[in-house]
Each structure stands twice: as C-alpha cells, then as structure tokens.
Design a protein around this motif. Structure first.
Motif, PDB file in Angstrom:
ATOM      1  N   PHE A  47     -25.339  55.383 -10.560  1.00 41.44           N
ATOM      2  CA  PHE A  47     -26.528  56.217 -10.359  1.00 41.44           C
ATOM      3  C   PHE A  47     -26.211  57.625 -10.843  1.00 41.44           C
ATOM      4  O   PHE A  47     -25.049  57.963 -11.085  1.00 41.44           O
ATOM      5  CB  PHE A  47     -26.983  56.215  -8.894  1.00 41.44           C
ATOM      6  CG  PHE A  47     -25.878  56.438  -7.912  1.00 41.44           C
ATOM      7  CD1 PHE A  47     -25.527  57.710  -7.513  1.00 41.44           C
ATOM      8  CD2 PHE A  47     -25.187  55.357  -7.372  1.00 41.44           C
ATOM      9  CE1 PHE A  47     -24.512  57.922  -6.593  1.00 41.44           C
ATOM     10  CE2 PHE A  47     -24.172  55.554  -6.454  1.00 41.44           C
ATOM     11  CZ  PHE A  47     -23.837  56.839  -6.068  1.00 41.44           C
ATOM     12  N   PRO A  48     -27.220  58.479 -11.021  1.00 39.89           N
ATOM     13  CA  PRO A  48     -26.988  59.814 -11.587  1.00 39.89           C
ATOM     14  C   PRO A  48     -26.013  60.652 -10.763  1.00 39.89           C
ATOM     15  O   PRO A  48     -25.864  60.477  -9.552  1.00 39.89           O
ATOM     16  CB  PRO A  48     -28.389  60.437 -11.598  1.00 39.89           C
ATOM     17  CG  PRO A  48     -29.307  59.269 -11.677  1.00 39.89           C
ATOM     18  CD  PRO A  48     -28.647  58.178 -10.877  1.00 39.89           C
ATOM     19  N   THR A  49     -25.360  61.580 -11.440  1.00 36.42           N
ATOM     20  CA  THR A  49     -24.350  62.430 -10.807  1.00 36.42           C
ATOM     21  C   THR A  49     -24.929  63.271  -9.684  1.00 36.42           C
ATOM     22  O   THR A  49     -24.233  63.575  -8.707  1.00 36.42           O
ATOM     23  CB  THR A  49     -23.724  63.355 -11.870  1.00 36.42           C
ATOM     24  OG1 THR A  49     -23.256  62.558 -12.957  1.00 36.42           O
ATOM     25  CG2 THR A  49     -22.571  64.154 -11.293  1.00 36.42           C
ATOM     26  N   TYR A  51     -26.791  62.528  -7.354  1.00 35.75           N
ATOM     27  CA  TYR A  51     -26.729  61.824  -6.069  1.00 35.75           C
ATOM     28  C   TYR A  51     -25.295  61.511  -5.656  1.00 35.75           C
ATOM     29  O   TYR A  51     -25.026  61.283  -4.475  1.00 35.75           O
ATOM     30  CB  TYR A  51     -27.528  60.519  -6.130  1.00 35.75           C
ATOM     31  CG  TYR A  51     -28.963  60.711  -6.521  1.00 35.75           C
ATOM     32  CD1 TYR A  51     -29.837  61.425  -5.709  1.00 35.75           C
ATOM     33  CD2 TYR A  51     -29.454  60.186  -7.715  1.00 35.75           C
ATOM     34  CE1 TYR A  51     -31.156  61.623  -6.068  1.00 35.75           C
ATOM     35  CE2 TYR A  51     -30.781  60.372  -8.082  1.00 35.75           C
ATOM     36  CZ  TYR A  51     -31.629  61.090  -7.259  1.00 35.75           C
ATOM     37  OH  TYR A  51     -32.932  61.284  -7.616  1.00 35.75           O
ATOM     38  N   ASP A 125     -26.099  63.713 -18.653  1.00 36.75           N
ATOM     39  CA  ASP A 125     -27.152  64.440 -17.946  1.00 36.75           C
ATOM     40  C   ASP A 125     -27.028  64.130 -16.460  1.00 36.75           C
ATOM     41  O   ASP A 125     -27.131  62.970 -16.043  1.00 36.75           O
ATOM     42  CB  ASP A 125     -28.526  64.005 -18.461  1.00 36.75           C
ATOM     43  CG  ASP A 125     -29.653  64.833 -17.856  1.00 36.75           C
ATOM     44  OD1 ASP A 125     -29.364  65.725 -17.032  1.00 36.75           O
ATOM     45  OD2 ASP A 125     -30.825  64.571 -18.198  1.00 36.75           O
ATOM     46  N   LEU A 127     -28.960  64.492 -14.118  1.00 37.76           N
ATOM     47  CA  LEU A 127     -30.181  64.023 -13.473  1.00 37.76           C
ATOM     48  C   LEU A 127     -30.569  62.608 -13.867  1.00 37.76           C
ATOM     49  O   LEU A 127     -31.371  61.975 -13.162  1.00 37.76           O
ATOM     50  CB  LEU A 127     -31.343  64.976 -13.785  1.00 37.76           C
ATOM     51  CG  LEU A 127     -31.196  66.416 -13.289  1.00 37.76           C
ATOM     52  CD1 LEU A 127     -32.393  67.241 -13.734  1.00 37.76           C
ATOM     53  CD2 LEU A 127     -31.052  66.457 -11.780  1.00 37.76           C
ATOM     54  N   SER A 128     -30.028  62.107 -14.978  1.00 35.56           N
ATOM     55  CA  SER A 128     -30.494  60.804 -15.459  1.00 35.56           C
ATOM     56  C   SER A 128     -29.375  59.847 -15.865  1.00 35.56           C
ATOM     57  O   SER A 128     -29.553  58.632 -15.761  1.00 35.56           O
ATOM     58  CB  SER A 128     -31.444  60.991 -16.646  1.00 35.56           C
ATOM     59  OG  SER A 128     -30.781  61.669 -17.712  1.00 35.56           O
ATOM     60  N   THR A 129     -28.227  60.350 -16.318  1.00 38.67           N
ATOM     61  CA  THR A 129     -27.168  59.475 -16.808  1.00 38.67           C
ATOM     62  C   THR A 129     -26.477  58.779 -15.637  1.00 38.67           C
ATOM     63  O   THR A 129     -25.878  59.442 -14.780  1.00 38.67           O
ATOM     64  CB  THR A 129     -26.130  60.254 -17.617  1.00 38.67           C
ATOM     65  OG1 THR A 129     -26.794  60.955 -18.671  1.00 38.67           O
ATOM     66  CG2 THR A 129     -25.089  59.316 -18.209  1.00 38.67           C
ATOM     67  N   PRO A 130     -26.528  57.439 -15.574  1.00 41.81           N
ATOM     68  CA  PRO A 130     -25.857  56.740 -14.462  1.00 41.81           C
ATOM     69  C   PRO A 130     -24.344  56.720 -14.649  1.00 41.81           C
ATOM     70  O   PRO A 130     -23.841  56.503 -15.744  1.00 41.81           O
ATOM     71  CB  PRO A 130     -26.442  55.327 -14.534  1.00 41.81           C
ATOM     72  CG  PRO A 130     -26.847  55.155 -15.963  1.00 41.81           C
ATOM     73  CD  PRO A 130     -27.255  56.510 -16.460  1.00 41.81           C
TER      74      PRO A 130
END
Length: 285
Positions: A47-49, A51, A125, A127-130
């Motif tokens: 999941f994104p960084t 979080y 990213d 916000l989006s890169t898992p």
C-alpha cells in the motif's frame, strides 16, 4: 492488568503504579503495531507509503519508549528511597503526567527526524505507489541507518547508566538505613528487575545476527525463520517484562487472584489526575 488498574483506582494515587500502567499501554501499542506490520509483510500486502509511515513511526516510537519508561521507573524508586519526605513535585502522582509527556516527546522526535533526513526516490509517489511496509524500503539511505544506530546506542547507554546509578545509590542507602530496610531492599531488587527488562528489550537488536546464523544452518523457509526470531526476540520479551513486574508486586498479585475469581470490588478514586487517567484506561480497554 489494565482492567485491574481501571477497577482498582487507588493504584492511580501512586506514581509507581501510574508508570507501570503507562508501560502496559505502551507495550500493548508496540505489540499491536508490530504484529500488524509483521502480518502485512508475511502476506505481501502493499500500500502507499503515506499509510506505512505512521505504522512504522508508532512501532519505532513505542519500542524506544520502553527503555525510557524503565529508566523513569528506576528514577522513581530512587527518589522514593533517597527523598522520602521531600519528593520533588514532578514525581507526585498528580504531576507525573509531565514526565510521561516528556518521554513521549523524546520517543517520537527521533524517529521523525530519521524519516525526514532520508533521500526520496523520485520514481516513488508516497500517495499512490504501493510498497511493502518494511523499514528497509522506507529508511534505506546510509545516513538514516547511521542515525538510527546512533540513537539506539545513545538510548540504551543512557538508560543503562541511569539504572546502574540508581541501583548503586539505593544499595548505599540501604546499608545506612536502620529503619524500613524492607522497602529499600525491595527498591533495590526492583531496579535490578528493570535492568533485566532492559536486557530483554536489547534482544531485538540480535535479529540480523540470528537470521544470518540460522539461514545457512537451518533448512527452514525464510518466512519461518523471520517468524521464529520475531516470536522469540520481540513478542516474548514484551510479554515477560510486565508479567514479571506485575506478579512480583504483592498488591497487584492479590488483585490478580481476586479478578480471576470474580471477587474484585472497585474502590473510589482519589484525586482529579487519577480520575482522568482511570477514564482513559477504561476507554482504552
């Protein structure tokens, strides 16, 4: 244990028990965050960084917080024995929250600095890169590794010095005291117990060593080795540390028996600070 503190409010009139309840809450948060991170990694959940960082921050902060709590509890015993009639205001039960907030601040500020000094990958990213939520993917730069090692060494060195200092002072005080030697002796043994708890916490730093030793000699899958080390060096110390301390105290031990026999009769809380702390414990449970 938290239920006992919430239902027997007279414990929260004593700084020592307040600090112990605080240690229980901190270790519970540490176990909760580390178990979640461990399961996410074992199940290869990405999941994104954005979080991942709060979970790592909570796990790291509560881990460092444990050592500071042990030092604070040793200092509390030192103050209680050396200054029984002139205890500083900060160590009273209605002011101990100032010390607790200071501990939380120190535990959070260093991990936040560590995350902020890291190099950012422009291809990632937040916000989006898992990503797989492991420290090696979030804290991968050499400056972060050096900063983390320096902070860990500093924390454990300071706590070790504090525990050794308080033990020697209490030991010397015990030899001079003619009255209340029982309390001084118990305080001395308590400080020794904190030293043992510190050694249990330091077992977590042996994870890389044990993994490197086990991999060539044990025909286990990497996941099994990781679980074995996590269980032995993270979970077991966090379980034994409060359990030994709790059962060693006679008042808490009596409450354990009454609680398991469903015979506990809650008492009334004394003082506004204890009332607020009890409300927080009740909410936490």
């Amino acid at each position: 244990m938290l239920r006992i503190f919430a239902t027997n409010r007279h414990f929260l009139d004593t700084s020592r028990y307040i600090l112990f309840a605080y240690m229980l809450i901190n270790d519970t948060l540490q176990l909760l965050s580390s178990v979640i991170l461990f399961l996410l990694v074992m199940c290869l959940v990405t999941f994104p960084t954005v979080y991942c960082v709060p979970l790592l921050l909570l796990s790291t902060s509560t881990f460092m917080n444990t050592t500071l709590i042990l030092a604070t509890m040793s200092l509390e015993r030192y103050v209680a024995i050396i200054y029984p009639l002139q205890r500083p205001a900060a160590w009273c039960s209605d002011r101990i929250w100032i010390i607790i907030l200071s501990i939380w601040f120190l535990s959070f500020i260093f991990p936040m600095i560590e995350y902020s000094i890291g190099e950012r990958d422009p291809a990632v990213d937040i916000l989006s890169t898992p990503v797989l939520c492991k420290p090696i993917y979030i804290k991968s730069s050499p400056i972060q590794a050096f900063f983390r090692a320096a902070v860990n060494i500093l924390f454990f060195a300071v706590v070790s010095v504090v525990i050794l200092f308080t033990y020697i002072k209490i030991l010397l005080k015990t030899r001079k005291m003619r009255q209340d030697k029982v309390s001084a002796s118990k305080a001395k043994h308590t400080v020794l117990l904190h030293g043992f708890q510190l050694l249990l916490c330091m077992l977590a730093f042996t994870l890389p060593i044990t993994e490197s030793i086990m991999v060539p000699h044990v025909s286990w899958p990497p996941e099994d080795i990781a679980f074995f080390n996590y269980f032995c060096f993270i979970l077991i110390p966090r379980f034994l540390s409060p359990l030994i301390y709790g059962f060693r105290d006679r008042k808490l031990r009596d409450c354990f028996g009454k609680t398991f026999l469903s015979q506990t009769k809650p008492t009334q809380c004394k003082g506004q600070a204890a009332e607020q702390f009890t409300c927080f414990l009740s909410w936490f449970i």
